[in-house]
Design an enzyme around this catalytic site. Structure first.
Site, PDB file in Angstrom:
ATOM      1  N   HIS A 190     -16.176  -0.332   2.413  1.00 41.53           N
ATOM      2  CA  HIS A 190     -15.904  -1.118   3.618  1.00 41.53           C
ATOM      3  C   HIS A 190     -15.015  -2.296   3.227  1.00 41.53           C
ATOM      4  CE1 HIS A 190     -16.619  -2.721   7.598  1.00 41.53           C
ATOM      5  NE2 HIS A 190     -16.833  -3.907   7.062  1.00 41.53           N
ATOM      6  N   ASP A 216     -19.272  -1.443  11.080  1.00 44.54           N
ATOM      7  CA  ASP A 216     -19.564  -2.880  11.092  1.00 44.54           C
ATOM      8  C   ASP A 216     -18.827  -3.566  12.225  1.00 44.54           C
ATOM      9  OD1 ASP A 216     -20.322  -5.425  10.326  1.00 44.54           O
ATOM     10  OD2 ASP A 216     -18.701  -5.657   8.891  1.00 44.54           O
ATOM     11  N   HIS A 261     -12.615  -6.767  13.296  1.00 42.79           N
ATOM     12  CA  HIS A 261     -13.966  -7.211  13.667  1.00 42.79           C
ATOM     13  C   HIS A 261     -14.465  -8.505  13.026  1.00 42.79           C
ATOM     14  CE1 HIS A 261     -15.151  -4.439  10.265  1.00 42.79           C
ATOM     15  NE2 HIS A 261     -15.897  -5.478   9.979  1.00 42.79           N
TER      16      HIS A 261
HETATM   17 ZN   LIG Z   1     -16.901  -5.730   8.168  1.00 41.03          ZN
END
Ligand SMILES: [Zn+2]
Length: 1061
Positions: A281, A393, A607
Site C-alpha cells: 500500500h 484504505d 485518500h
Molecule cells: Zn492509505
C-alpha cells in the site's frame, strides 16, 4: 516385552509456560545472541576494504537523476557518518571486491542500515532494489557476477526520510526537518542458508506453540518440536550438522515440502481457504510528497520483481494508474521489468482507478473519471481492464460506488477500512453491496483486517476467527506486505507462508493458505459457487459509513474549496470545448490538455490529500497543481469561447449576456458594473440580460439592534449576526424552531483520541459554545438586494464577519437567503460550525451525494444511528417534513450534522498534526438557507447546482452558439456532463482504437429516487444515439427522430448517452 516393573527415574510434567517462554530465548537478541540460532545465521560479515564507500550529497533537498548524481565527485565515507537534513538525498558509490574466502559463496548480501529509505542501482543506471531501514528491509542480495573477485561498482541512493516520513516523536506528527541519519551498518554478509531456513521453521513452530488453543494437541506438539529443535542445536553446538538435525525435527511438524513452492501442490483437490496476495500500500502522498512517492514506487516494485525471480509462486498486486504512469515516465527500466512480470502473471495490476481516491467528497463525475482514466490506462498498457475495484484504505464509501463500478466493468470490490470502526462492528466479510439504484458488486473485506499483513500465523487464525460470512463461504484474501516505504512483501514473509501452508496440511487450526493465484481467482470461485446455487450472499444497501475519520470532511478547507471549484470548472470547460469542436471545424478539441487537467484533479483526490490528512508539503504541491489547473483551464476556456464568438467580460455593454452551463431555466439577479440586472436563461447556453422590474427588498432596524430584511416571500429578523426569526410570508409560517436561531456560530473543543487531522470524536459535541456576535449593521440597502453584516470575535486571534443577504423575489419566487462569511482562523484544536435551528420534524435528514440523495437519522436511537453524528454532504443538506422543508446549501463544504431539528454545517477545524498549520489564516465561506413548501424535490437539487455554478457574464456576437442541447421531462433528471467521446478520431490520442467521426457524451442521472422519463433535444446533426457505460462502450442503440431522444431512467440511475454526429 513386559512394561518395566520399576520406575527407572523420576520424570516431571512439562511446565508449559516455562518451556514456551524458552522458545523465545532461541531466536531473540540479548544475552544469548552469541549462543542461540542468531549466532549461526551468517558465515561472515565484512566491511572495508571489501566494501569501499564514497558519497555525494545532493544540494538543496533536490532529488537528482542517476545521470546527474554519478557525474558528481564522490568523497570517501563509511559507517558512523551522519547524513541529513530530513528530505535530503545522498548518493553512495559502492565498490565491492570479494576476497578469495568469499568468492564462490552462493548467498551473499549487502546489509545496509541507516534508518531511512534507499535504492540500489547498477553502475549502468538501472534500479535494482529498495531498502527501508529500521530493520524492515536492510538486505540486498548480491548478483552472482561479483563472485569473480574483481571490483564491481554499484550506487545507492539514500533518501533522508523514514518509511513514514519524518514525524517528530510519533508517526502522524509534523515532520522534523532537522533530522539526521547515521549509517550504522554497511557490510557484505555471507548467509548460512540452512540456519536462516531454520529460523523461519522455528518462528512458525514457536507461534503455533504460543497461539494455538492450549488444550489442542497441535499446541502441545509444537511445544515439543520447538524444544527438541533447541536441544538438537545445542547438542551440536550450532554446527551445520546440528542445524540439519534441527530442520529434520521441524519437518516432522511442517512437512517436507517447505523449502520450495511445491508445498502448494497439494491444494487442487480441496477447498482453498485463504488466498495470499502480496501488496504494497503506497499512499500517493501523505507523510511525504509526491516526489518521494515516485521513488517509493520504484523501490517497492523493483523489490517485488526481484522476489518473483527467487520465488516462483510469488504474486503481487498493485493499483493506481498514476503510480504506473510515474514509473513508466521516471523509471523506464523498472517499468519494463514490471511489464515482463505482468505478462507472466506474477505482477498483477488491479483497481481500475486513477488513484486510490477518497469516495466521500469527489463529485459523481470525478468518480466516473477516476474509473475512466484508470481503466483506459490499464487497457492501453496491460491490454485488459481491471474487474476488481481495489480500495483497501479510504475513509468511507459512498452509496453509488457499486453502480459506478458496474458501469466501469468491475463487478468486484476489495476494501477493509471499516474494521477500524470505533463504535460498531461491521457484520459482513463477503457480501453483495447494493447501490442506490439497486446495482450490486461482490464485496470482500479481508478478515485479517489489514492490507499490510505480515504473513504470520495469527493472521491465518484471524482469517477464520474474524470471518463474518462463514455461512456463505469460508474463503478469504490475505493482503500481505509492508506498505508505504516498506517495499511490499519480504522474503521472510514468503518463506513464512510456505511453512504456514505446510502446517495447514496437518491441522485444521489454521486454514490452508495458497500463494500463487490472484484476486480474480478468489472472486471467480465465489461467483461460480453463487451461480451454481451453492450459496447466496447477504446484502448491504446504501453507503458503507466509516465510523472514524469524520474530521476529514472538513480539514484543509482550501483543498476542499479547490476541489469543488475545479470540478465545476472542468464541467464548464468540457461543455464549451465539446460544442466548439463539433461546431467550428477550425477548432481542435484540446484532449491532451483536458486529460492532463483531469489527471491533476484526480491525483488531488487521493485518500489522504483531499481528506486533509497530509503534511504541509503535500498541500503546497496540490495548491500549485490547482492553480495551474485554473490558469491553463481558463486559457482553454477563453480559446473555446473565442471560436464561438464569445468573450468573458465583467463590463456592461449592449452585447453583455450570461452563460448558463446548467440544463434548466434560471432567472437570477446579478450585479453588472454596479447595477443590478436580471438574467433570464431558458437552459444551457447564452442567456439575455434585462433591467429588472419592480424592486422589492427592504431593510430596516425595527428594534434597537434588530434588523429586518424582507421581500415578497420572506421576512427575517437579525440580531447580533444570527437570524432570530424567518417568516415564510406567503403561508405565514415561522421557519425557525421556537427560540431557535439560524446562522448561529458555535465552537467546539476538538481533541480526538489519536489522529488529529482525521478524527473528530463524539465527545466534542458536549463542549459546544455559542459565539456571541457583535452589533449588526446594514451593509447593502436595496432595492434589489439588502444585507446585514456582523462581526463576531472568536478569540484574541480569530474573528469572523458574516453577511446575510436577501434579494428581491423574481416571478414571486425568492432566491435563497445567502450568507457570506469571512473568517480569520488562528485556533488550536477547535472546530467552528454554523447552526440552523428549524421548525421541521423528521427522524431522517437527506444529504446530497454523488448522483443521488442519502438519508441518515437525525436521532441517536441506536449506536449505529449515533455513530453518524457527523456525516458527509455535497452541495446541500435537507430536513423536510410533510408539506415543508429547509435546505442548507454550500459551495465548498462537506461536513454536516442534523441533530433533531438542529442543522449544523461544519466550517473549519484546527488540528496540529500532521500539518501543524492546517487551515490557519483567512477563509471565505458561502452558504445559503433555502426553505421550501412541499417536499424535498428538484427545486433543492437545482438550487444546489445554481448556488455552485454562478452564471458568468460574457459578450457574445451571436446568442445561440451554445444552446444546442436541452432536456425536458421529469425535473429529477439532471444532465450533468457534456463531453467529447474519448476515442473520436479527431480527439483520440492513440493507444486505444479510434472511432470514426465525432461524438458527444451526455451523462444524465435521476437525482431523487424514482423512475423518470424525458426527452433530450438537439439541433446538432446527430446520426446515431447509443446508451453506453461510463467507459463509453456502446450498449444499446436508441431511436433518434426529429432531433429527439426519448430516455427513461430508473431511480438514481446514472445513464450515459453517446450521440454520434
Ligand atoms: Zn492509505
Amino acid at each position: 516385552m513386559e512394561y518395566p516393573r520399576f520406575a527407572a527415574r523420576p520424570v516431571g510434567k512439562v511446565i508449559h509456560s516455562i518451556y514456551r517462554d524458552r522458545l523465545e530465548t532461541f531466536i531473540q537478541p540479548g544475552q544469548y545472541e552469541k549462543q542461540n540460532l542468531l549466532s549461526s545465521l551468517y558465515k561472515s560479515r565484512v566491511g572495508e576494504p571489501v566494501l569501499k564507500l564514497s558519497v555525494w550529497s545532493a544540494p538543496d533537498l533536490s532529488r537528482p537523476t542517476f545521470a546527474e548524481a554519478i557525474s558528481q565527485s564522490f568523497k570517501p565515507t563509511g559507517t558512523g557518518a551522519s547524513f541529513g537534513p530530513g528530505w535530503s538525498t545522498h548518493w553512495f558509490r559502492l565498490e565491492i571486491c570479494l576476497p578469495p574466502t568469499l568468492q564462490g559463496e552462493q548467498d551473499l548480501e549487502l546489509h545496509w542500515e541507516a534508518s531511512c529509505e534507499g535504492m540500489v542501482w547498477t553502475e549502468a543506471g538501472h534500479p535494482l532494489q529498495g531498502l527501508s531501514g529500521d530493520g524492515e528491509r536492510i538486505e540486498w542480495r548480491l548478483p552472482a557476477s561479483v563472485q569473480d573477485g574483481a571490483a564491481h561498482i554499484f550506487y545507492l541512493e539514500m533518501a533522508c526520510n523514514g518509511m513514514f516520513g519524518l514525524g517528530k516523536g510519533a508517526r502522524n506528527q509534523p515532520p522534523d526537518p532537522d533530522r539526521y541519519f547515521t549509517l550504522q551498518t554497511a557490510e557484505i554478509v555471507a548467509v548460512n542458508r540452512e540456519a536462516r531456513a531454520l529460523l523461519f521453521d522455528f518462528t512458525t513452530i514457536a507461534d503455533a506453540a504460543r497461539q494455538f488453543p492450549q488444550q489442542s494437541w497441535e499446541a502441545h506438539k509444537a511445544l515439543q518440536v520447538g524444544n527438541a529443535i533447541i536441544e538438537a542445536f545445542t547438542a551440536g553446538a550450532g554446527s551445520d550438522a546440528a542445524i540439519q538435525d534441527a530442520r529434520a525435527i521441524a519437518r516432522e511438524f511442517l512437512g517436507d515440502k517447505i523449502d520450495s513452492e511445491d508445498v502448494y501442490d497439494a491444494e487442487e483437490a480441496e477447498e482453498q481457504l485463504v488466498y495470499a496476495i502480496g501488496h504494497c500500500h503506497i499512499d500517493t502522498c501523505w507523510l511525504w510528497p509526491w516526489e518521494e512517492t515516485k521513488r517509493k514506487v520504484a523501490r517497492s516494485w523493483s523489490n517485488q520483481c526481484d522476489l518473483m525471480d527467487r520465488y516462483p509462486e510469488h504474486r503481487f498486486t498493485a493499483s493506481s494508474a498514476q503510480q504506473f504512469k510515474w514509473l513508466k515516465e521516471y523509471y523506464p527500466s523498472v517499468y519494463a521489468r514490471v511489464m515482463d512480470k505482468i505478462r507472466l502473471g506474477s505482477f498483477q495490476p488491479i483497481g481500475g482507478s486513477w488513484v486510490e481516491h477518497d469516495t466521500n467528497m469527489p463529485s459523481g463525475e470525478s468518480l466516473v473519471r477516476q474509473f475512466l482514466h484508470g481503466q483506459r490506462f490499464f487497457e492501453q498498457e496491460f491490454g485488459r481492464r481491471s474487474t476488481t475495484f481495489w480500495l483497501p484504505d479510504t475513509f468511507g464509501y459512498t452509496a453509488q460506488l457499486p453502480q459506478l463500478c458496474r458501469l466501469a466493468g468491475m463487478s468486484r470490490f476489495i476494501t477493509q477500512k471499516l474494521s477500524w470502526n470505533n463504535i460498531n462492528n461491521f457484520p459482513h466479510t463477503t457480501f453483495n453491496w447494493v447501490a442506490l439504484d439497486g446495482s450490486q458488486v461482490l464485496c470482500h473485506m479481508p478478515p485479517s483486517e489489514t492490507y499490510n499483513a505480515e504473513a504470520q500465523l495469527a493472521e491465518l487464525v484471524n482469517s477464520v476467527d474474524q470471518h463474518k460470512s462463514l455461512d456463505q463461504d469460508p474463503s478469504s484474501v490475505l493482503i500481505f506486505g509492508k506498505g508505504d516505504g516498506g517495499g511490499g512483501p519480504t522474503f521472510q514473509q514468503i518463506e513464512s507462508l510456505r511453512r504456514l501452508r505446510g502446517l495447514g496440511e496437518r491441522t485444521s487450526l489454521i486454514p490452508r493458505v495458497h500463494h500463487g493465484r490472484s484476486v480474480d481467482h478468489f472472486f471467480e470461485q465465489l461467483e461460480g459457487k453463487a451461480a451454481a446455487g451453492k450459496t447466496e450472499f447477504v446484502t448491504w444497501y446504501g453507503e458503507l459509513y466509516f465510523e472514524l475519520h469524520r474530521g476529514t470532511y472538513t480539514t484543509q478547507a482550501a483543498t476542499k474549496w479547490n476541489n469543488r471549484k475545479a470540478e465545476i470548472f472542468m464541467h464548464d470547460l468540457e461543455y464549451v470545448a465539446a460544442l466548439a469542436s463539433v461546431k467550428q471545424a477550425q477548432y481542435s478539441y484540446p484532449k491532451a490538455q483536458i486529460d492532463s487537467l483531469w489527471e491533476d484533479l484526480l491525483l488531488c483526490q487521493f485518500h489522504d490529500c483531499l481528506p486533509g490528512s497530509c503534511i504541509r508539503m503535500c498541500y503546497d504541491d496540490s495548491d500549485k497543481l490547482y492553480s495551474q489547473l485554473f490558469a491553463t483551464g481558463q486559457h482553454l476556456m477563453d480559446t473555446a469561447l473565442g471560436v464561438l464568438g464569445i468573450r468573458t467580460s465583467e463590463t456592461s455593454s449592449p452585447a453583455t449576456r450570461a452563460l448558463n452551463t446548467l440544463p434548466w431555466p434560471r432567472r437570477e439577479l446579478v450585479k453588472v458594473a454596479e447595477e443590478y440586472a436580471l438574467i433570464s436563461s431558458d437552459g444551457l447556453g447564452i442567456a439575455s440580460i434585462q433591467r429588472p422590474a419592480s424592486p422589492s427588498v427592504t431593510v430596516a432596524e425595527v428594534r434597537p439592534g434588530v434588523f429586518e430584511l424582507a421581500n415578497e416571500r420572506y421576512k427575517l429578523e437579525i440580531e447580533n449576526g444570527a437570524i432570530i426569526s424567518l417568516l415564510d410570508v406567503k403561508i405565514n409560517r415561522q421557519v425557525l424552531a421556537k427560540g431557535g436561531k439560524a446562522n448561529q456560530f458555535v465552537i467546539f473543543d476538538d481533541k480526538p483520541l489519536y489522529r488529529q487531522a482525521w478524527d473528530v470524536e463524539v465527545y466534542h459535541l458536549t463542549s459546544r459554545k455559542e459565539l456571541p456576535g457583535g452589533v449588526s449593521a446594514i451593509a447593502e440597502q436595496g432595492p434589489y438586494r439588502a444585507s446585514i453584516v456582523t462581526k463576531t470575535v472568536i478569540s484574541e486571534r480569530s474573528w469572523l464577519v458574516s453577511t446575510i443577504s436577501l434579494s428581491a423575489a423574481i416571478d414571486d419566487e425568492s432566491p435563497c437567503i445567502q450568507i457570506d462569511t469571512e473568517v480569520e482562523w488562528r485556533e488550536d484544536m477547535k472546530f467552528l460550525k454554523v447552526e440552523f435551528d428549524v421548525a421541521v420534524t423528521n427522524t431522517e435528514a437527506s444529504y446530497d451525494t454523488q448522483y443521488g440523495v442519502v438519508k441518515r437519522p437525525t436521532h441517536y436511537n441506536t449506536q449505529w444511528d449515533m455513530a453518524k453524528f457527523e456525516v458527509c454532504c455535497h452541495k446541500w443538506a435537507d430536513l423536510s417534513e410533510n408539506g415543508y422543508g429547509v435546505s442548507v446549501l454550500n459551495d465548498s463544504k462537506y461536513g454536516f450534522a442534523t441533530c433533531g431539528h438542529l442543522m449544523r454545517l461544519s466550517l473549519l477545524r484546527s488540528p496540529k498534526a500532521p500539518d501543524a498549520c492546517a487551515d490557519m489564516g483567512r477563509h471565505h465561506v458561502r452558504y445559503a438557507i433555502f426553505p421550501h413548501q412541499g417536499p424535498l424535490d428538484s427545486r433543492t437539487v437545482r438550487a444546489g447546482y445554481n448556488f455552485n455554478n454562478p452564471m458568468r457574464l460574457v459578450t457574445a456576437t451571436e446568442s445561440h452558439m451554445l444552446n444546442d442541447i436541452t432536456i425536458t421531462g421529469n425535473p429529477s433528471l439532471v444532465l450533468d456532463t457534456i463531453k467529447r467521446g474519448e476515442d473520436d478520431e479527431d480527439v483520440s490520442l492513440g493507444g486505444i482504437a479510434a472511432r470514426k467521426g465525432q461524438s458527444l457524451i451526455l451523462r444524465v442521472f435521476e437525482s431523487l429516487g424514482g423512475q423518470a422519463s424525458g426527452i433530450i433535444k438537439t439541433s446538432l446533426p446527430v446520426v446515431d444515439v447509443w446508451k453506453c457505460n461510463i467507459l463509453e462502450d456502446d450498449e444499446e442503440k436508441l431511436e433518434f427522430r426529429t432531433g429527439e431522444i426519448n430516455i427513461a431512467l430508473r431511480a438514481f440511475e446514472v445513464a450515459t448517452f453517446r450521440l454520434q454526429l
